[in-house]
Every structure is written in C-alpha cells, then in structure tokens.
Design an enzyme around this catalytic site. Structure first.
Site, PDB file in Angstrom:
ATOM      1  CD  GLU A  51     -62.034  19.119  12.797  1.00 53.70           C
ATOM      2  OE1 GLU A  51     -62.268  17.977  13.251  1.00 53.70           O
ATOM      3  OE2 GLU A  51     -62.779  19.681  11.987  1.00 53.70           O
ATOM      4  CG  ASP A  62     -70.294  24.190  10.897  1.00 50.21           C
ATOM      5  OD1 ASP A  62     -69.668  23.328  10.269  1.00 50.21           O
ATOM      6  OD2 ASP A  62     -69.759  25.195  11.401  1.00 50.21           O
TER       7      ASP A  62
HETATM    8  O1  LIG Z   1     -69.883  17.629  15.474  1.00 51.07           O
HETATM    9  P1  LIG Z   1     -69.662  16.207  15.108  1.00 51.07           P
HETATM   10  O2  LIG Z   1     -70.899  15.568  14.611  1.00 51.07           O
HETATM   11  O3  LIG Z   1     -68.985  15.466  16.218  1.00 51.07           O
HETATM   12  O4  LIG Z   1     -68.677  16.171  13.836  1.00 51.07           O
HETATM   13  C1  LIG Z   1     -67.323  16.743  13.855  1.00 51.07           C
HETATM   14  C2  LIG Z   1     -67.338  18.097  13.281  1.00 51.07           C
HETATM   15  O5  LIG Z   1     -68.103  18.939  14.104  1.00 51.07           O
HETATM   16  C3  LIG Z   1     -66.071  18.835  12.900  1.00 51.07           C
HETATM   17  O6  LIG Z   1     -65.106  18.007  12.346  1.00 51.07           O
HETATM   18  C4  LIG Z   1     -66.535  19.889  11.915  1.00 51.07           C
HETATM   19  C5  LIG Z   1     -67.054  21.100  12.265  1.00 51.07           C
HETATM   20  N1  LIG Z   1     -67.486  21.747  11.147  1.00 51.07           N
HETATM   21  C6  LIG Z   1     -67.273  20.949  10.074  1.00 51.07           C
HETATM   22  C7  LIG Z   1     -67.589  21.149   8.715  1.00 51.07           C
HETATM   23  C8  LIG Z   1     -67.290  20.132   7.827  1.00 51.07           C
HETATM   24  C9  LIG Z   1     -66.667  18.968   8.254  1.00 51.07           C
HETATM   25  C10 LIG Z   1     -66.356  18.775   9.599  1.00 51.07           C
HETATM   26  C11 LIG Z   1     -66.661  19.756  10.515  1.00 51.07           C
END
Ligand SMILES: O=P(O)(O)OC[C@@H](O)[C@@H](O)c1c[nH]c2ccccc12
Length: 257
Positions: A51, A62
């Site tokens: 991603e 975020d």
């Molecule tokens: O950071 P985490 O808690 O591991 O979660 C994934 C996430 O950061 C990534 O998929 C993501 C970054 N920004 C986002 C905004 C919405 C959904 C998802 C995201």
C-alpha cells in the site's frame, strides 16, 4: 500482470497469510526517489501487495505516525505527479495499491490519474474519504482498467451496509478493526473476531484486517478469522528510524503465521 484479486486469491489458495505493508511515498531521506528501493525491500521480504500512501495536508483518518510521515514527505517535495512518475520506473509482480485522500486525485484529474496508473504496477486504490455513494466519480474510469477500488468496511457499518460494501468487491476487503485513526495502541473490541468472521462469510474476496497491527501475535490472532493483515504505522516508524532489519524479520515471521 495479474489483477490484485487474482494475485491475492492465488496466495490465499496456497494457504499463505497475506501481508500488506503500508508506506508513505516520499518519506525517505532521498524523498520520492527513495520509493523504488523501499518497494524492492518489501518485495524481497515477502510482501503480498504494497500500500503506497500519498501525502496530504489534511489526513483525517491518519494517526500521529502516518500524519508525521506525511508531513516529512510533503517537506521532501512529494506530489502525486512525482509519485506516479517514479512508479512508472518500478517493475514488480507484487501489486501496488495507492492509498490517497480524494483531493490530490481531484486536483490531478481523475481520468488522467487512472490513465497514468495503467503504466505502473498499481492494481488497486484505497480512497478513505470517498463514500460508496460518490464512487461513481471514479468507477467509470476504472471500467476498462484492471485497477480495483478496495472497499473499507468499518465496525460501525450496519449489517446491510456491510453486505452492500462487499458486494462484487474486487481486489480485497479492507476490514478496519477499530473506531478511530490509524496507529497502534488501540484495544480491540471483544467481539471483533466475530465481526471479521461475518465479513469473511459475506464475500469470496480476500479479507485483510488493518489498524493497529504491530505484533506477530496480532497477525496470529487475525489469521484465525481473515486472510491477512495490513501493517502501517509499525512499518512507517521502523523504516523512518532505520530499523529495516527488524522490519524484514517481522515481515518474514508474519508471512509464516
Ligand atoms: O497504521 P496502522 O494502524 O497499521 O493501519 C494501516 C494504515 O496506516 C494504512 O492502511 C492507512 C494509512 N492511512 C489510512 C487512512 C485510511 C485508511 C487506512 C490508512
């Protein structure tokens, strides 16, 4: 190149745990020029897909780690334009998924965005601030591409909504595991696995759990009910702190769960 769905479904059929690291494009000492080597590093360590986040000044979903990475990236001069130009130079069999808020894409031009992505390994999009009701701004341009729009399903979606969101899902289903922003330190709800199990039953598409995944125990727990995980903040922080061998170990262990 396979579509995102074909690639992940093949790994799933081989009983692999799907591991999708998130990185912030341009959060590197070389700025966006460092993106190809970060992608290569994640591919070499067994990522099932990657991603790639586009930095944005107002990232409402975020948490602090990703937000800071976005600020660093913007300071490095990262733009959607130079990310796409850079991705055109990357050759990989591992599908890339762009995660972006809508504004940068809107400014770039939706049609041009999709057309330009066809020259890259991007096979999916995650657009957290585009609700299902507004997806028709994008979907007509996706029709003759092999790029999937990945649905995000949150814990607060009522059952009818969940069913609607995953209907005809392409790529994978992003199951958001908490009510809140990205990052570690949330407590997971006691009935989370039940919710995830239910989602898995609703669709044939792979289901990946994301938000707060930062330990191998998390991966093991989620693997009981879904096909894999998305790992953002843990990876972004560790790479920023130059702990890449720790990230490599984590990815290897996670894919063996
Ligand atoms: O950071 P985490 O808690 O591991 O979660 C994934 C996430 O950061 C990534 O998929 C993501 C970054 N920004 C986002 C905004 C919405 C959904 C998802 C995201």
């Amino acid at each position: 190149m396979k579509t995102l769905g074909q690639h992940l479904t093949a790994l799933k059929a081989a009983d692999k745990t799907l591991i999708v690291p998130y990185i912030m494009a341009g959060d590197h000492e070389k700025g966006v020029a460092g993106l190809p080597e970060t992608i290569e590093f994640l591919v070499a360590n067994g990522a099932s897909a990657i991603e790639v986040g586009i930095p944005f000044s107002d990232p409402v979903a975020d948490g602090p780690v990703i937000e800071l990475a976005g600020i660093r990236s913007l300071k490095n001069g990262t733009t959607l334009t130079n990310v796409i130009e850079t991705l055109k130079t990357v050759t990989t069999d591992v599908p890339l998924v762009i995660m972006s808020y809508f504004n940068p894409i809107y400014k770039y031009g939706i049609e041009k965005f999709i057309t330009d992505l066809k020259e890259t390994a991007v096979k999916g999009l995650i657009l957290p601030d585009v609700p299902r009701e507004h997806e028709n701004m994008i979907t007509p341009f996706l029709a003759d591409s092999d790029i999937a729009l990945v649905p995000l399903v949150t814990l607060t979606s009522i059952p009818e909504r969940q069913a609607e969101l995953v209907k005809n899902a392409e790529g994978f289903i992003y199951a958001v595991t908490v009510n809140g922003v990205t990052g570690a330190g949330h407590d997971y709800r006691a009935d989370l696995n039940q919710h995830l199990q239910h989602l898995s039953e609703l669709s044939d598409a792979p289901v990946l759990a994301g938000f707060g995944v930062s330990t191998i125990d998390h991966v093991k727990g989620f693997r009981k009910v879904v096909d894999g995980v998305i790992i953002g903040s843990y990876i972004v922080k560790a790479l920023h702190e130059k702990r890449s061998s720790e990230v490599a170990d984590f990815l290897k262990q996670a894919s063996e769960v």
